[in-house]
Write an enzyme that holds these catalytic residues in place. Structure first.
Site, short mmCIF file in Angstrom:
data_model
loop_
_atom_site.label_atom_id
_atom_site.label_comp_id
_atom_site.label_asym_id
_atom_site.label_seq_id
_atom_site.Cartn_x
_atom_site.Cartn_y
_atom_site.Cartn_z
NE ARG A 116 31.34 38.76 42.24
CZ ARG A 116 32.31 38.40 41.40
NH1 ARG A 116 32.11 37.43 40.53
NH2 ARG A 116 33.48 38.98 41.42
CG HIS A 143 35.14 43.94 40.19
ND1 HIS A 143 35.09 43.57 41.52
CD2 HIS A 143 35.50 42.81 39.50
CE1 HIS A 143 35.40 42.29 41.62
NE2 HIS A 143 35.64 41.80 40.42
CD GLN A 146 40.25 42.25 39.32
OE1 GLN A 146 39.65 41.23 39.64
NE2 GLN A 146 41.55 42.26 39.10
CG ASP A 239 36.73 42.07 32.01
OD1 ASP A 239 36.88 40.83 32.09
OD2 ASP A 239 35.88 42.69 32.67
CB CYS A 279 39.79 41.37 36.14
SG CYS A 279 38.52 41.18 34.87
NE ARG A 307 39.96 40.96 43.67
CZ ARG A 307 38.76 40.52 43.26
NH1 ARG A 307 38.64 39.97 42.07
NH2 ARG A 307 37.68 40.67 44.01
N1 CP Z 1 38.04 38.88 38.73
C1 CP Z 1 36.98 38.40 39.42
O1 CP Z 1 36.19 39.14 40.03
O2 CP Z 1 36.90 37.05 39.41
P1 CP Z 1 35.64 36.22 39.94
O3 CP Z 1 34.44 36.61 39.11
O4 CP Z 1 36.03 34.77 39.77
O5 CP Z 1 35.41 36.56 41.40
#
Ligand code: CP
Length: 327
Positions: A116, A143, A146, A239, A279, A307
């Site tokens: 990440r 992402h 996701q 989002d 998300c 997820r």
């Molecule tokens: N949706 C998502 O990626 O959540 P986090 O940022 O908590 O990992």
């Protein structure tokens, strides 16, 4: 219906690959991962512990996370693998050593790396040097993990993705919107972005979506009128208006995106069976009203659960030959 179409050769083709953006996979490969996710979700996790026994998955996170971190850690544990978590501040990839050297070293220790990160380009450099699969756990550009959960959730609700219409309201240039749109058009859906001109995807990305959708008859278009974007759609997605790292634009985003907030009034223009997707984390009263996200139409916690199931399928696909699965 994609859930029953056999594609075993495609599935085997994912062994050792990276997953930095949805379109790193073909439409057939994406559909195969979703079939495997549904297969694994339907079976007790106790039966799955041999699938990745003895493997180690590293999680290298430069940004906060609840869902991505926990869902990967639990997915790996249920598959019998170990995980190793490190904050970006610990390894300082890019500052203490190059992404290439960090990738070469980690590849000697672990079987896959979930990253990440802020910018997408260092992630590409990291993946290019890695000799184990690298999975994008969120970058500025994409992402994809996701998006796997998003389309899995839609497939569970409607049986198939092809032919559906999905509206994405708000900042249509962000990573979640980009990955959702790639996955949806590759599986044959029509995506409607509802956004002001300031938050519209680039023309080149819209062209790329047209290209990606060609195989499955998927397509995407942008509307500045939120009602036109939502009218008759099967799913409405939003989002947060301001992504992590973009806080300096918060006030501007709130002013420009307010007309695209998902409220009961706006949902009334969608199909009567339409579901709401997000998300998470969500800001009730900003991009979505509480009466939408907390309503029976909301599928956001199924998305969050998915997820884990989608990422199990991803890990098994990238780290094994997927022998013995009816996918
Ligand atoms: N949706 C998502 O990626 O959540 P986090 O940022 O908590 O990992």
């Amino acid at each position: 219906m994609y859930l029953v179409a056999p594609a075993p050769a495609r599935q085997a083709g994912l062994l050792g690959r990276h997953f930095l953006k949805v379109s790193d996979f073909s439409s057939g490969e994406l559909a195969a991962v979703l079939r495997l996710a549904r297969f694994l979700k339907a079976r007790p996790s106790a039966e799955q512990r041999a699938l990745l026994r003895g493997r180690t998955v590293a999680l290298l996170f430069e940004k906060p996370s609840l869902r991505t971190r926990v869902s990967f850690e639990v997915a790996a544990a249920q598959l019998g693998a170990e995980t190793l978590f490190a904050h970006g501040s610990e390894f300082m990839v890019g500052a203490r050593e190059s992404p290439e050297d960090a990738a070469r070293v980690l590849s000697r220790y672990v079987d896959a790396v979930v990253v990440r990160t802020h910018e997408h380009e260092p992630l590409e450099r990291f993946a290019a040097a890695a000799t184990v699969p690298v999975l994008n756990g969120l970058s500025a550009q994409a992402h994809p993990c996701q998006a796997l959960a998003d389309v899995l959730t839609v497939a569970e609700r409607f049986g198939e993705i092809a032919g559906l219409r999905i509206a994405y309201l708000g900042d249509a240039r962000n990573n979640v919107a980009a990955s959702l749109a790639e996955a949806a058009v590759m599986l044959g859906a029509t995506v409607h972005f509802g956004c002001p001109p300031s938050h519209r995807p680039s023309e080149s990305f819209l062209e790329q979506l047209t290209h990606l959708g060609r195989v499955s008859d998927g397509s995407a278009r942008a509307f500045s009128n939120p009602v036109r974007a939502v009218r008759g759609v099967d799913a409405v997605y939003t989002d947060v208006w301001t992504s992590m790292g973009e806080e300096r634009y918060r006030e501007l985003n709130e002013a420009l995106l307010r007309p695209y907030a998902v409220t009961e009034e706006l949902m009334a223009y969608a199909a009567p069976h339409a579901i709401f997707l997000h998300c998470l984390p969500a800001h009730r009263g900003e991009e979505v009203s509480a009466d939408v996200i907390d309503s029976p139409r909301s599928a956001v916690f199924d998305q969050a659960e998915n997820r884990m199931h989608a990422q199990k399928a991803l890990l098994v696909s990238l780290l094994t030959e997927c022998k013995g699965f009816p996918v």
